[in-house]
Design an enzyme around this catalytic site. Structure first.
Site, PDB file in Angstrom:
ATOM      1  N   TYR A 247       4.324  -7.716  16.686  1.00  0.00           N
ATOM      2  CA  TYR A 247       4.665  -6.758  15.639  1.00  0.00           C
ATOM      3  C   TYR A 247       5.473  -5.594  16.229  1.00  0.00           C
ATOM      4  CZ  TYR A 247       3.962  -3.315  11.949  1.00  0.00           C
ATOM      5  OH  TYR A 247       4.161  -2.367  10.976  1.00  0.00           O
TER       6      TYR A 247
ATOM      7  N   ASN B 179       7.729  -9.625  -2.190  1.00  0.00           N
ATOM      8  CA  ASN B 179       7.420 -11.055  -2.366  1.00  0.00           C
ATOM      9  C   ASN B 179       5.927 -11.283  -2.656  1.00  0.00           C
ATOM     10  OD1 ASN B 179       6.203 -10.703   0.075  1.00  0.00           O
ATOM     11  ND2 ASN B 179       7.475 -12.163   1.211  1.00  0.00           N
TER      12      ASN B 179
ATOM     13  N   PHE C 183       0.831  -1.209   0.000  1.00  0.00           N
ATOM     14  CA  PHE C 183       0.000   0.000   0.000  1.00  0.00           C
ATOM     15  C   PHE C 183       0.870   1.266   0.000  1.00  0.00           C
ATOM     16  CE2 PHE C 183      -2.116   2.783   3.335  1.00  0.00           C
ATOM     17  CZ  PHE C 183      -2.771   3.579   2.416  1.00  0.00           C
ATOM     18  N   ILE C 184       1.700   1.451   1.000  1.00  0.00           N
ATOM     19  CA  ILE C 184       2.507   2.671   1.067  1.00  0.00           C
ATOM     20  C   ILE C 184       3.614   2.620   0.004  1.00  0.00           C
ATOM     21  CG2 ILE C 184       4.001   4.124   2.508  1.00  0.00           C
ATOM     22  CD1 ILE C 184       2.453   3.114   4.960  1.00  0.00           C
TER      23      ILE C 184
END
Ligand code: UDP
Length: 327
Positions: free
Chosen positions: A151, A32, A11-12
Site C-alpha cells: 500500500y 465502484n 468513509f472520507i
C-alpha cells in the site's frame, strides 16, 4: 463550484460530499462500491446537486468529461485497510497506481487546470522510528517483499506521479498525506482500530489489542480531515506540495481501548493478541505515527475542531442504534 470526488462513497469521500453539498456546491461522486457503500451517500441521492456514478476508475468511460466539468477534484479512490492489503495485494497495486495515472493523465488532457488533491498516506513514512513526522522525514520501507508495504509503495508512486505531472505541465495538484482518520461510517471490516474497538465494546466482547498495546496513533476526526482537504485544495501555494493532514494528539492503543470501554460503559475485557496471531508472518507494525502539522498550518491556518472523546461518543451512539434497529 463543481466538485468531482473519486471514492466518494467511501468513509472520507462521503463526508467530503456532505461538506460540499452543505456549501451549495455541485458534487459528482464516482465509486465502484468495492469498499465504499451506497448507504454512505443514500441521504444525498435525491439532492439535485448530487450525482453518483457507480464505476471503476480504471475503465470508466465518462472520466474525461467528468474531469472537464470539474473545478476541483479530490482523488480518494483507493484500496485501503491493512487486512485488505494483505489479502489482495494485486488489487491494491493496480487500483491505486493505474487509477491515479489515468486520472491525472485525463486532467492534463482536459487542459482546464482544476484544483486537484491526491490522497496519499502516512504509511509512506514506513518503518521510520521517529516520534513524529514532518514532510521532510525519510521514507523507510522494508526490503524483502513484505506485502504489508504494498500500500505504501502505491501511495508513494501516486505522489511521484502527481509531482511529475504538476511540475512538467504546471498542473494544480496538492498531495495530502492522511494520517489515521476516524468517525461515523468508518468500517472495522478491514481492520481499522477505532470502529473495531467500538463494535466490540458496545457488544461487551473482548477488545482485541494487538502487540503490547504501547504503540501509539493520532486520530483525526473525519470532519476535521475534510476541512483540511478543502483548505488545501483552495490554497494556490499548496500546488505541487506534499502536506500532512491529521491530528497531533497521540494515544497508545491500550489507552484507546480503555477509553472506548469507559465511554461505552462496557463490560469487555482487553484481550492482548500477538501481531503474528493477528496478521500472520508478513506483518511489521509501526510504533508511532504522529504528524507534525506546521506546514498545513502555515499554508492554510488549519486548526482541529474535534477531540477524540467526542468522536468516540458519537461512534458508540451510532453503533448502539445499529444494534437496537436490528433487534
Ligand atoms: N489494532 C489493534 N486491534 C485491532 C485493530 C488494530 O490493536 O483490532 C492496532 C494495530 O496493530 C495498530 C493500531 O491499532 O497498531 C492502528 O491500526 P489501524 O489498522 O487502525 O491503523 P494503522 O496501523 O494503519 O495506523
Amino acid at each position: 463550484m463543481h466538485i468531482l470526488i473519486t471514492g466518494g462513497a467511501g468513509f472520507i469521500g462521503s463526508h467530503m460530499a456532505d461538506y460540499h453539498i452543505a456549501r451549495g456546491d455541485t458534487v459528482h461522486v464516482v465509486d465502484n462500491l468495492s469498499t465504499g457503500c451506497r448507504s454512505n451517500i443514500a441521504h444525498l441521492l435525491n439532492s439535485p446537486n448530487f450525482h453518483f456514478s457507480k464505476a471503476d476508475l480504471l475503465v470508466w468511460d465518462k472520466l474525461q468529461s467528468a474531469i472537464e466539468a470539474a473545478d476541483r477534484i479530490y482523488h480518494l479512490a483507493a484500496v485501503v485497510g491493512v487486512k485488505l492489503v494483505l489479502q489482495d495485494p494485486v488489487r491494491v497495486m493496480s487500483t491505486n497506481m493505474a487509477g491515479t495515472e489515468r486520472l491525472i493523465r485525463a486532467v492534463h488532457k482536459g487542459g482546464g487546470n482544476p484544483q486537484v488533491v491526491v490522497a496519499s498516506s502516512s504509511e509512506v513514512y514506513g518503518f521510520n522510528e521517529a516520534e513524529a513526522f514532518d514532510e521532510n522525514c525519510d521514507l523507510v520501507l522494508r526490503s524483502g517483499g513484505r506485502l504489508r508495504w504494498s500500500y505504501a509503495v502505491t501511495k508513494l508512486a501516486d505522489e511521484y506521479l502527481a509531482f511529475a505531472y504538476a511540475r512538467k505541465y504546471d498542473l494544480n495538484i496538492a498531495i495530502a498525506r492522511l494520517f489515521n482518520t476516524v468517525g461515523p461510517r468508518q468500517s472495522g471490516v478491514y481492520g481499522m482500530v477505532v470502529p473495531t474497538f467500538v463494535h466490540q465494546a458496545v457488544r461487551h466482547q473482548p477488545i482485541t489489542v494487538y502487540g503490547d498495546g504501547q504503540q501509539t496513533r493520532s486520530f483525526s476526526d473525519v470532519r476535521d480531515t475534510v476541512t483540511a482537504l478543502d483548505l488545501l485544495a483552495s490554497c494556490p501555494a499548496a500546488s505541487g506540495e506534499v502536506v500532512n493532514i491529521g491530528n497531533e494528539q497521540e494515544i497508545t492503543i491500550e489507552a484507546l481501548a480503555r477509553l472506548i470501554k469507559e465511554r461505552a460503559a462496557s463490560r469487555s475485557e482487553l484481550h492482548f493478541i500477538s501481531y503474528h496471531e493477528a496478521y500472520g508472518e508478513e506483518f511489521d507494525d509501526v510504533s508511532h505515527r504522529r504528524p507534525i502539522l506546521d506546514k498545513l498550518r502555515a499554508l492554510t491556518g488549519y486548526r482541529a475542531q474535534w477531540v477524540l472523546r467526542d468522536t468516540i461518543d458519537e461512534m458508540i451512539a451510532l453503533e448502539i442504534q445499529i444494534i437496537e434497529s436490528a433487534s
